[in-house]
Write an enzyme that holds these catalytic residues in place. Structure first.
Site, short mmCIF file in Angstrom:
data_model
loop_
_atom_site.label_atom_id
_atom_site.label_comp_id
_atom_site.label_asym_id
_atom_site.label_seq_id
_atom_site.Cartn_x
_atom_site.Cartn_y
_atom_site.Cartn_z
N HIS A 45 0.82 -1.21 0.00
CA HIS A 45 0.00 0.00 0.00
C HIS A 45 0.86 1.27 0.00
O HIS A 45 0.34 2.35 -0.25
CB HIS A 45 -0.90 -0.01 1.24
CG HIS A 45 -2.35 0.23 0.97
ND1 HIS A 45 -2.93 0.25 -0.29
CD2 HIS A 45 -3.38 0.46 1.83
CE1 HIS A 45 -4.23 0.47 -0.19
NE2 HIS A 45 -4.53 0.60 1.09
N TYR A 99 -3.43 8.55 7.02
CA TYR A 99 -3.71 7.15 6.69
C TYR A 99 -4.50 7.13 5.38
O TYR A 99 -5.17 8.08 5.01
CB TYR A 99 -4.41 6.38 7.81
CG TYR A 99 -3.50 6.17 9.00
CD1 TYR A 99 -2.53 5.17 8.97
CD2 TYR A 99 -3.57 7.00 10.10
CE1 TYR A 99 -1.67 4.99 10.04
CE2 TYR A 99 -2.71 6.84 11.17
CZ TYR A 99 -1.76 5.83 11.14
OH TYR A 99 -0.89 5.66 12.19
N ASN A 141 -7.21 5.86 4.02
CA ASN A 141 -8.64 6.09 3.81
C ASN A 141 -9.06 7.55 3.92
O ASN A 141 -10.17 7.90 3.53
CB ASN A 141 -9.46 5.24 4.78
CG ASN A 141 -9.29 3.76 4.52
OD1 ASN A 141 -8.61 3.35 3.58
ND2 ASN A 141 -9.89 2.95 5.35
#
Length: 181
Positions: free
Chosen positions: A19, A62, A64
């Site tokens: 990610h 982060y 999201n």
């Protein structure tokens, strides 16, 4: 002003995870550049300036909530162009693709940016492949044999990104630099 955003998650536990390929490419660019650190809490991320018109951002919200950081920087600097670097599970490790606009493809970082800033931006999509469990896969670290492929892709993506910034011709860059795996 051009804003280049590398998506990822902050914290040691996320270093070298699939990610975080966006962060990795930003780090590679910074390693070879003279930059000014503009990091400030109002930007909700690490912000760097190269030359007079290039901003590099690593959101610290982060994945999201990446859009919060992107919107803060974009609102302050009124950027004319935005390029987002992100992992893509729909293409294999070793593949590199380019795109402008369109859907988030289920990527929560892109969803956040799309919601707060719209989706009319260029994307550098770095393939990480799809594991059995998507969340475990994207939050998992690269295997040692994958790191060699990753290193080559990041170097290739860096050249493509620098040329894209300079030439603003996504179609030509896509033809020249897209990789299949």
């Amino acid at each position: 002003m051009i804003l280049v955003v590398g998506l990822g998650n902050i914290g040691v536990e996320y270093e070298n995870t699939r990610h975080n390929v966006g962060f990795m490419l930003i780090d590679l660019l910074l390693k070879e550049s003279n930059f000014t650190n503009l990091t400030n809490s109002k930007f909700k991320g690490e912000l760097f300036k190269i030359g007079s018109s290039l901003l590099l951002l690593k959101p610290s919200t982060y994945m999201n909530n990446s859009g919060l950081s992107v919107k803060a920087v974009n609102d302050f600097y009124k950027c004319e162009r935005m390029i987002v670097i992100h992992d893509d599970i729909d293409i294999n490790l070793g593949a590199l693709r380019f795109k402008k606009g369109g859907s988030s493809g289920g990527h929560n970082g892109l969803k956040s940016i799309d919601t707060l800033c719209g989706n009319d931006y260029e994307r550098v999509r770095i393939g990480v492949g799809k594991g059995e469990n998507v969340i475990s896969h994207v939050l998992g670290k690269f295997k040692s044999e994958e790191e060699i492929t990753l290193s080559k892709v990041l170097e290739h993506a860096k050249k493509a990104l620098l040329e894209l910034i300079e030439n603003d011709d996504l179609s030509a860059i896509s033809s020249k630099y897209s990789l299949k795996a």
